[in-house]
Design a protein around this motif. Sequence first.
Motif, PDB file in Angstrom:
ATOM      1  N   LYS A   1     -33.882 -44.271 -25.669  1.00 30.42           N
ATOM      2  CA  LYS A   1     -33.334 -45.426 -24.957  1.00 30.42           C
ATOM      3  C   LYS A   1     -31.951 -45.800 -25.492  1.00 30.42           C
ATOM      4  O   LYS A   1     -31.066 -46.199 -24.730  1.00 30.42           O
ATOM      5  N   VAL A   2     -31.778 -45.693 -26.809  1.00 30.74           N
ATOM      6  CA  VAL A   2     -30.456 -45.949 -27.385  1.00 30.74           C
ATOM      7  C   VAL A   2     -29.459 -44.933 -26.864  1.00 30.74           C
ATOM      8  O   VAL A   2     -28.344 -45.285 -26.430  1.00 30.74           O
ATOM      9  N   LYS A   3     -29.842 -43.665 -26.877  1.00 32.43           N
ATOM     10  CA  LYS A   3     -28.927 -42.614 -26.413  1.00 32.43           C
ATOM     11  C   LYS A   3     -28.572 -42.803 -24.946  1.00 32.43           C
ATOM     12  O   LYS A   3     -27.420 -42.615 -24.536  1.00 32.43           O
ATOM     13  N   ALA A   4     -29.561 -43.197 -24.139  1.00 34.64           N
ATOM     14  CA  ALA A   4     -29.297 -43.417 -22.717  1.00 34.64           C
ATOM     15  C   ALA A   4     -28.402 -44.629 -22.515  1.00 34.64           C
ATOM     16  O   ALA A   4     -27.534 -44.639 -21.631  1.00 34.64           O
ATOM     17  N   PHE A   5     -28.598 -45.662 -23.333  1.00 37.94           N
ATOM     18  CA  PHE A   5     -27.809 -46.895 -23.184  1.00 37.94           C
ATOM     19  C   PHE A   5     -26.338 -46.652 -23.513  1.00 37.94           C
ATOM     20  O   PHE A   5     -25.457 -47.072 -22.760  1.00 37.94           O
ATOM     21  N   VAL A   6     -26.059 -45.988 -24.629  1.00 39.37           N
ATOM     22  CA  VAL A   6     -24.659 -45.767 -25.010  1.00 39.37           C
ATOM     23  C   VAL A   6     -24.043 -44.623 -24.219  1.00 39.37           C
ATOM     24  O   VAL A   6     -22.820 -44.590 -24.010  1.00 39.37           O
ATOM     25  N   GLY A   7     -24.855 -43.692 -23.746  1.00 41.69           N
ATOM     26  CA  GLY A   7     -24.352 -42.572 -22.960  1.00 41.69           C
ATOM     27  C   GLY A   7     -23.523 -41.603 -23.791  1.00 41.69           C
ATOM     28  O   GLY A   7     -23.341 -41.776 -25.001  1.00 41.69           O
ATOM     29  N   ASP A   8     -23.024 -40.574 -23.135  1.00 41.88           N
ATOM     30  CA  ASP A   8     -22.129 -39.623 -23.792  1.00 41.88           C
ATOM     31  C   ASP A   8     -20.718 -40.201 -23.840  1.00 41.88           C
ATOM     32  O   ASP A   8     -20.311 -40.964 -22.963  1.00 41.88           O
ATOM     33  N   TYR A   9     -20.001 -39.838 -24.868  1.00 42.26           N
ATOM     34  CA  TYR A   9     -18.612 -40.284 -24.989  1.00 42.26           C
ATOM     35  C   TYR A   9     -17.698 -39.237 -24.375  1.00 42.26           C
ATOM     36  O   TYR A   9     -17.596 -38.114 -24.871  1.00 42.26           O
ATOM     37  N   ASN A  10     -17.047 -39.600 -23.292  1.00 35.97           N
ATOM     38  CA  ASN A  10     -16.132 -38.697 -22.593  1.00 35.97           C
ATOM     39  C   ASN A  10     -14.786 -39.384 -22.393  1.00 35.97           C
ATOM     40  O   ASN A  10     -14.493 -39.917 -21.313  1.00 35.97           O
ATOM     41  N   PRO A  11     -13.947 -39.402 -23.427  1.00 33.71           N
ATOM     42  CA  PRO A  11     -12.657 -40.089 -23.301  1.00 33.71           C
ATOM     43  C   PRO A  11     -11.759 -39.415 -22.271  1.00 33.71           C
ATOM     44  O   PRO A  11     -11.828 -38.198 -22.069  1.00 33.71           O
ATOM     45  N   GLU A  12     -10.926 -40.227 -21.642  1.00 30.84           N
ATOM     46  CA  GLU A  12     -10.019 -39.683 -20.626  1.00 30.84           C
ATOM     47  C   GLU A  12      -8.881 -38.891 -21.265  1.00 30.84           C
ATOM     48  O   GLU A  12      -8.395 -37.912 -20.700  1.00 30.84           O
TER      49      GLU A  12
END
Length: 394
Positions: free
Chosen positions: A186-197
């Motif tokens: 649930k934590v991983k889903a909440f923060v999501g993957d980090y994909n900077p522009e």
Amino acid sequence: MAIRDKLSGNEAVAVAMKQINPDVVAAFPITPSTEIPQYFSTFVANGEVETEFVPVESEHSAMSACISAAAAGARTMTATSANGLALMWEMLYIAASCKTPVVLTVVNRALSGPINIHNDHSDTMGSRDSGWLQFYGENNQEAYDNLIMALKVAEHPEVSLPAMNCYDGFITSHAIENIELLEDEKVKAFVGDYNPEQFLLNSKNPVAVGPLSMPTHYFEQKRQQAESMRKAKDVIIEVSKEFEALTGRKYDLFESYKLDDAELAIVVIGSTAGTAKYVVDQLRNQGVKAGLLKIRIFRPFPAEEMAEALKDIKVVAVLDKCDGFSGKGAPVFNEIRSALYDYETKPKMVNYVYGLGGRDVRTNDIEKVYNDLLAILESGKVEDPYRYLGVVEE
């Protein structure tokens, strides 16, 4: 189903970091934040995370490494306290101006000298204008929750600013309390993957990070940085609502405790709010209309929202765990009073500097503040707005 546990604030934050599984953690130990990288390095050694843990020779190096990692596109975190934060000072401004969303847990401790390892807010209040978001927690649960939310806010494309997760040294960091943890997934889903522009390792879109900027561009860059801080307020509210939907735990820019019909109120940050809430309850039982406002977000400063919450209260005391040395009040007091300046109706206000260097703050101290407010209410006068609470005067 939430996971119930008993953890110190530091261990709770380390567990949140483990659940997030950042790409890079660079850290140097300093009391009382040492346990955070200590616990986390154990998770690294045991193979429970995939994080690259970088042990460095100083806090300046720790933040330098974090900025470099974040600029390269890595999700990056660290922790420090007091003198360690001071040694990062140069790099705090660079992290913010480069818009690298590093998340830094600051376990609040008095900033020397004299040398003192106990709690006050002089470290993060000193860095309040460095361009970092600042979240403050009252207890272990909030330290854990704020870290998770701070990361999501910092990495939001409308924000992309570094964030501090702040809580009181030893009082919150080392005391063990009951806590509800989220499941890892649930934590991983909440923060999501980090994909900077934009990031340095993106060969398809080359960028420069932290180059020389001449007068032709620097002012506009600072203006863009300030606009990101303004936008952060709405993002914080949005993320807090998402977190409430996930956990049932409600967060806002600040907490209003029995303020709706209050005549007297205290504004406070951190663990002292728990003591003050107890006193508010006792006063309410005696028929005194007392209330409390606990600041959660100090940067961006929610001036309009706090002014609306306080404008109809008759007398307000702002408690600062840091002295501003301006001769005219401490940081939180001046922010609050400035927020109320344009309102036709506003409370009479008094400032108390308290708890410096870990000086105990007991219920009788808070009772004294409310008794002082009652005296101001009765007289209609504030004879000395700049006061100290709990200091031995000779």
